[in-house]
Design an enzyme around this catalytic site. Structure first.
Site, mmCIF file in Angstrom:
data_model
loop_
_atom_site.group_PDB
_atom_site.id
_atom_site.type_symbol
_atom_site.label_atom_id
_atom_site.label_comp_id
_atom_site.label_asym_id
_atom_site.label_seq_id
_atom_site.Cartn_x
_atom_site.Cartn_y
_atom_site.Cartn_z
ATOM 1 N N THR A 81 0.755 -1.211 0.045
ATOM 2 C CA THR A 81 0.039 -0.083 -0.035
ATOM 3 C C THR A 81 0.815 1.018 0.048
ATOM 4 O OG1 THR A 81 0.056 0.176 2.346
ATOM 5 C CG2 THR A 81 -1.698 -1.157 1.270
ATOM 6 N N GLU A 90 -5.707 -2.955 -1.777
ATOM 7 C CA GLU A 90 -6.590 -4.049 -0.937
ATOM 8 C C GLU A 90 -7.398 -4.897 -1.593
ATOM 9 O OE1 GLU A 90 -5.561 -1.298 0.037
ATOM 10 O OE2 GLU A 90 -4.738 -1.260 2.197
ATOM 11 N N LYS A 116 -13.637 17.827 10.780
ATOM 12 C CA LYS A 116 -14.646 17.669 11.720
ATOM 13 C C LYS A 116 -14.787 18.980 12.520
ATOM 14 C CE LYS A 116 -13.959 13.111 12.364
ATOM 15 N NZ LYS A 116 -12.575 12.428 12.348
ATOM 16 N N TRP A 170 -19.289 16.550 9.771
ATOM 17 C CA TRP A 170 -18.214 16.141 9.027
ATOM 18 C C TRP A 170 -18.432 17.328 7.806
ATOM 19 C CZ3 TRP A 170 -17.465 10.217 8.991
ATOM 20 C CH2 TRP A 170 -16.895 9.843 10.167
HETATM 21 P P1 AMP Z 1 -4.106 2.736 -3.828
HETATM 22 O O1 AMP Z 1 -4.398 1.615 -2.841
HETATM 23 O O2 AMP Z 1 -2.998 3.653 -3.526
HETATM 24 O O3 AMP Z 1 -4.828 2.618 -4.964
HETATM 25 O O4 AMP Z 1 -5.232 4.029 -2.794
HETATM 26 C C1 AMP Z 1 -6.849 3.573 -2.608
HETATM 27 C C2 AMP Z 1 -7.407 4.882 -2.058
HETATM 28 O O5 AMP Z 1 -7.315 5.812 -3.122
HETATM 29 C C3 AMP Z 1 -8.744 4.565 -1.845
HETATM 30 O O6 AMP Z 1 -8.822 4.021 -0.588
HETATM 31 C C4 AMP Z 1 -9.375 5.965 -1.913
HETATM 32 O O7 AMP Z 1 -8.977 6.704 -0.876
HETATM 33 C C5 AMP Z 1 -8.649 6.508 -3.158
HETATM 34 N N1 AMP Z 1 -9.603 6.173 -4.314
HETATM 35 C C6 AMP Z 1 -9.449 5.443 -5.069
HETATM 36 N N2 AMP Z 1 -10.103 5.912 -6.243
HETATM 37 C C7 AMP Z 1 -11.002 7.045 -5.951
HETATM 38 C C8 AMP Z 1 -12.016 7.646 -6.304
HETATM 39 N N3 AMP Z 1 -12.328 7.246 -7.709
HETATM 40 N N4 AMP Z 1 -12.653 8.848 -5.769
HETATM 41 C C9 AMP Z 1 -11.850 9.117 -4.608
HETATM 42 N N5 AMP Z 1 -10.699 8.305 -3.933
HETATM 43 C C10 AMP Z 1 -10.302 7.328 -4.558
#
Ligand code: AMP
Length: 548
Positions: free
Chosen positions: A185, A330, A439, A444
């Protein structure tokens, strides 16, 4: 009573076997790291991946050993994936945009034995060589003519390695739950954690993502995955394109507007996928040079929220349909997609847009729920915010080596760390990361929603919203704006632009113009760094309060 169907382990080598058998002459075109455009086919990639598997065995790689790739999207990278996974070894994608210390941490944590790398990354590997004791071999994804022995003494040349290896090597023949791939991650909090995909989880993800309401690609498509293979597996495209026999166009290291545009046009691309920043660069290039798009029909955009202006520009100016997607490392990574449903398909374009801008609905295989801080389920009414929880056969069960402990709730759901709403039609909308949400007075405020509106201002290049301490309300929003080159603006101009588009109490208390809005290793706005940079900042409304 068990069913009586055949036992056919879902291992990903069968996907490339299928591509070789039924789409063998379909092309894979790469912008090579060495420069020229290189053409190959699924049949050739299959043969070379087999040779690579033989070579890995000769190097002593055993099932379960981790072999890393530090590479751009090219056909050689695909060969490495299948060559590693085919023999039950684990393909560990490394993100070259990470800081060297993080890369070293991840390589050591994974205990990588082999690293396949593009020429681009030899300097960083050489500099930190002593800190990677588990790495026994570095294989450079190039030919002998481009090898420089001084660049990394002892490195092996990929083309020489596979030329000398046997084309015969057995793939698969193991349990479908065998680990296939490892991806860490982004580690915005604490150390990066490893997500260990199985053959089965990747295979099921591939089948699900092929659906029309998901990626919906077919044998007749030409697909340009701009999203890197090291960013959440290029959203599964290396598998799903092989599975359907789509022509693949791999962009190598050049992801700027002009380079992406050239490939879209020269290879007649019909489908592409990338994060919003890539599309903003492409649109910028096309507008500046008054260019059009001849073949592109559909783009999937995810990784961060899609600004409305981007969807409108694709739809109205270029006739390209946008599918907004949400997912995470994930979740393999696709979790939801905002394709029309039976309920929304009859709406007019403007009404549909409201749903396109949400992150979308889950395909079969993904279960979603919203919960409050106590873990109680919240209603799907489109307005109640809650923690987004997810469950399914391609969702993480635990992190590699048990990092982070037990990560599932009592019902087996994983907490995404995202805050979201789900509406009555089942469309999920991310309102924030749990750690970014503001917050204010116990309520929120969604930073993403304000950012998306602000970036739609014609003078804005990028926008970010963070919470700043406030003596009465705990936190209040501050809008940071990076302006388009050569333009000027004012706080009032942006605040009046937002007026009427958001609830009054969501209006930022301040607008700060900045030269740079930092992006993290996967192209997302790096709020952690922004917060660090804004450490000494005090809200004007907080100052007023102090002196009152
Ligand atoms: P990653 O594992 O680096 O791909 O990051 C995943 C995170 O990216 C998610 O938990 C979201 O917070 C953010 N994310 C992915 N797709 C979107 C989307 N279409 N809109 C807003 N946030 C997103």
């Amino acid at each position: 009573m068990h069913g009586l169907m055949q036992d056919w382990p879902l291992t990903v080598d069968k996907i490339l076997d299928h591509a070789r058998n039924w789409h063998g002459d379909r092309e894979i075109v790469s912008r090579s790291v060495e420069g020229p455009i290189v053409r190959t086919t699924y049949a050739e990639v299959h043969g070379r991946a087999k040779r690579l598997s033989s070579a890995l065995k000769t190097l002593g790689v055993k099932p379960g050993d981790r072999c890393a790739t530090l590479a751009w999207n090219t056909a050689r990278h695909i060969e490495a994936w299948y060559g590693i996974m085919g023999i039950g070894a684990v393909c560990h994608t490394l993100n070259p945009r990470l800081f060297a210390e993080q890369l070293c941490y991840i390589i050591n944590h994974a205990e990588d034995r082999v690293i396949f790398t593009d020429l681009t990354f030899l300097p960083v590997l050489l500099e930190h060589r002593a800190k990677m004791p588990t790495v026994k071999h570095v294989v450079v994804l190039t030919d002998e003519a481009h090898m420089d022995p001084a660049a990394y003494p002892g490195a092996l040349c990929y083309e020489t390695l596979i030329a000398a290896a046997s084309p015969e090597c057995v793939w698969g023949d193991f349990d479908e739950n065998t680990a296939a791939a490892l991806c860490y991650t982004s580690g915005t909090t604490g150390n990066p954690k490893g997500v260990l995909y199985s053959h089965r989880s990747n295979f099921i993800h591939t089948l699900v993502t092929m659906g029309k309401d998901v990626m919906g690609i077919s044998a007749t498509d030409t697909v340009l995955p701009v999203v890197p293979m090291f960013h959440a597996n290029a959203w599964g495209l290396a598998f799903s394109c092989s599975a359907v026999g789509a022509k693949l166009v791999m962009p190598g290291q050049k992801l700027d507007g002009q380079s992406v545009y050239e490939l879209l046009e020269s290879e007649a691309v019909t489908f592409s996928a990338a994060v919003p920043t890539v599309w903003q660069m492409l649109l910028g290039h096309m507008r500046e040079n008054k260019l059009g798009l001849s073949t592109l029909k559909r783009v999937v955009i995810g990784g961060s929220a899609v600004p409305e202006a981007l969807v409108r520009a694709f739809r109205d100016d270029y006739g390209v349909s946008v599918t907004h997607a949400w997912g995470m490392t994930e979740t393999s990574p696709l979790g939801t997609l905002a394709t029309p449903s039976g309920k929304t398909m009859h709406l007019d374009d403007e009404a549909q847009l409201r749903f396109t801008l949400k992150q979308g609905r889950p395909p079969v295989g993904i279960e979603l729920k919203l919960v409050d801080d106590a873990g109680e389920r919240l209603p799907h009414d489109g307005t109640t915010f809650g923690r987004l929880m997810v469950k399914g056969p391609f969702v993480v069960g635990e992190y590699f080596k048990g990092d982070g402990g037990d990560i599932l709730d009592d019902e087996g759901f994983f907490d995404t760390g995202d805050v979201a709403t789900i509406d009555e039609h089942g469309f999920m909308q991310i309102t924030d990361r749990a750690k970014d949400v503001i917050k204010s007075g116990g309520e929120w405020i969604s930073t993403i929603e304000i950012e998306n509106l602000a970036v739609g201002h014609p003078k804005a290049a990028l926008a970010a919203v963070i919470g700043a301490a406030h003596p009465k309300w705990d936190e209040r929003p501050v809008l940071l704006v990076k302006l388009q080159p050569g333009v000027e603006s004012s706080k009032e101009e942006f605040l009046s632009f937002l007026e009427g588009k958001i609830a009054k109490w969501w209006t930022p208390d301040d607008v700060v113009f900045v030269d740079d809005i930092p992006l993290g290793a996967t192209g997302k706005i790096d709020k952690k760094l922004i917060r660090e940079r804004m450490k000494g900042y005090v809200l004007p409304t907080a100052k007023a309060k102090e002196t009152a």
